[in-house]
Structures are given as structure tokens and as C-alpha cells.
Scaffold this motif. Structure first.
Motif, mmCIF file in Angstrom:
data_model
loop_
_atom_site.group_PDB
_atom_site.id
_atom_site.type_symbol
_atom_site.label_atom_id
_atom_site.label_comp_id
_atom_site.label_asym_id
_atom_site.label_seq_id
_atom_site.Cartn_x
_atom_site.Cartn_y
_atom_site.Cartn_z
ATOM 1 N N PHE A 34 0.820 -1.214 0.000
ATOM 2 C CA PHE A 34 0.000 0.000 0.000
ATOM 3 C C PHE A 34 0.853 1.263 0.000
ATOM 4 O O PHE A 34 0.363 2.352 0.260
ATOM 5 C CB PHE A 34 -1.000 0.000 1.162
ATOM 6 C CG PHE A 34 -0.387 -0.232 2.521
ATOM 7 C CD1 PHE A 34 0.111 0.813 3.277
ATOM 8 C CD2 PHE A 34 -0.298 -1.518 3.026
ATOM 9 C CE1 PHE A 34 0.672 0.593 4.523
ATOM 10 C CE2 PHE A 34 0.248 -1.755 4.273
ATOM 11 C CZ PHE A 34 0.736 -0.703 5.026
ATOM 12 N N ASP A 35 2.136 1.128 -0.292
ATOM 13 C CA ASP A 35 3.042 2.265 -0.459
ATOM 14 C C ASP A 35 3.028 3.223 0.724
ATOM 15 O O ASP A 35 2.842 4.421 0.582
ATOM 16 C CB ASP A 35 2.726 3.019 -1.752
ATOM 17 C CG ASP A 35 3.816 4.028 -2.096
ATOM 18 O OD1 ASP A 35 4.991 3.753 -1.788
ATOM 19 O OD2 ASP A 35 3.497 5.091 -2.657
ATOM 20 N N ALA A 108 -4.234 9.443 2.704
ATOM 21 C CA ALA A 108 -3.993 8.874 1.375
ATOM 22 C C ALA A 108 -3.474 7.443 1.503
ATOM 23 O O ALA A 108 -3.771 6.589 0.675
ATOM 24 C CB ALA A 108 -3.002 9.736 0.596
ATOM 25 N N VAL A 109 -2.718 7.160 2.567
ATOM 26 C CA VAL A 109 -2.264 5.788 2.825
ATOM 27 C C VAL A 109 -3.476 4.906 3.060
ATOM 28 O O VAL A 109 -3.569 3.790 2.539
ATOM 29 C CB VAL A 109 -1.302 5.737 4.036
ATOM 30 C CG1 VAL A 109 -0.994 4.301 4.434
ATOM 31 C CG2 VAL A 109 -0.020 6.487 3.725
ATOM 32 N N ARG A 112 -5.297 3.768 -0.055
ATOM 33 C CA ARG A 112 -4.633 2.716 -0.833
ATOM 34 C C ARG A 112 -4.691 1.354 -0.154
ATOM 35 O O ARG A 112 -4.370 0.343 -0.759
ATOM 36 C CB ARG A 112 -3.169 3.090 -1.075
ATOM 37 C CG ARG A 112 -2.988 4.286 -1.964
ATOM 38 C CD ARG A 112 -1.530 4.483 -2.324
ATOM 39 N NE ARG A 112 -0.679 4.730 -1.175
ATOM 40 C CZ ARG A 112 -0.378 5.935 -0.692
ATOM 41 N NH1 ARG A 112 -0.894 7.012 -1.238
ATOM 42 N NH2 ARG A 112 0.431 6.060 0.336
#
Length: 119
Positions: A34-35, A108-109, A112
């Protein structure tokens, strides 16, 4: 994951251990990259802290902060709530909306993030 990653340190000053069951639940729940890096804090008499590094596939679960990047998001909950979220017994969104799971940092994490046990 090694015993040291689960917090099974030998010295008496070590942080409380991440239980093997909870570590396994986290490894299953966070099975997709999930970067980002999550820090998870379980509030208890002896708090337990661990990190999920979602920058690689599969993500890694460790009791040590990953090198090179600070956690972008922090989850905080009591032991029962965190266990239920990670095992899929309680929906992640329901835990957050009810206030039982506190999330701070980069949303934003979270956008994702796809948890394997949530439908």
C-alpha cells in the motif's frame, strides 16, 4: 517473521511482545502493498507497538520501525478492538466510525489500503 520481530527479546527492558496470533493476523490482513508505513499502537496495561511496512509486496510486520521512512499513519486502539479489526471480526470502517479505532496521519495511505479480511 523472526522471534525478535515479534518482540520476543531476552532482556527485561524490552517492550511487551507482539503475540504470535496478532502478528499472524496482521500479516494476513495486510497482505497487499500500500506504499506507506503504518504504526499500530495497542493501548493496554503494557502498550504494544508494531509497524506494517507496505512499501514492498508482501508488506512486513515488525516490532521495529522500518529504516528510511517514518510511519505515515498511526492506528491506536485497545487490544480487543485491534484484534477484532485485524482478524476481520469487526469491520475496519465500523471500528473507526465508532471511535474505537483512532487513525492519525496521511489518509492517502488509508485510501490505498486493502485489508484481506474485510468484505
Amino acid at each position: 517473521m523472526t522471534g525478535a520481530d515479534r518482540g520476543e527479546a531476552s532482556n527485561a527492558d524490552a517492550a511487551p511482545a507482539l503475540s504470535p496470533d496478532l502478528a499472524a493476523a496482521a500479516e494476513f490482513a495486510f497482505a497487499r502493498a500500500f506504499d506507506g508505513v503504518l504504526e499500530i499502537l495497542i493501548d493496554a496495561d503494557q502498550p504494544v507497538r508494531f509497524w506494517v511496512d507496505g512499501r514492498s509486496q508482501p508488506p512486513t510486520v515488525s516490532t521495529h520501525a522500518p529504516a528510511g521512512e517514518a510511519a505515515r499513519c498511526v492506528w491506536r486502539a485497545g487490544p480487543a478492538t485491534m484484534e477484532r479489526v485485524l482478524t476481520g471480526e469487526r469491520a475496519f470502517v465500523a471500528a473507526y466510525l465508532s471511535g474505537r479505532l483512532d487513525i492519525r496521519g496521511d489518509m492517502a495511505v488509508m485510501a490505498r489500503l486493502i485489508m484481506e479480511n474485510q468484505t
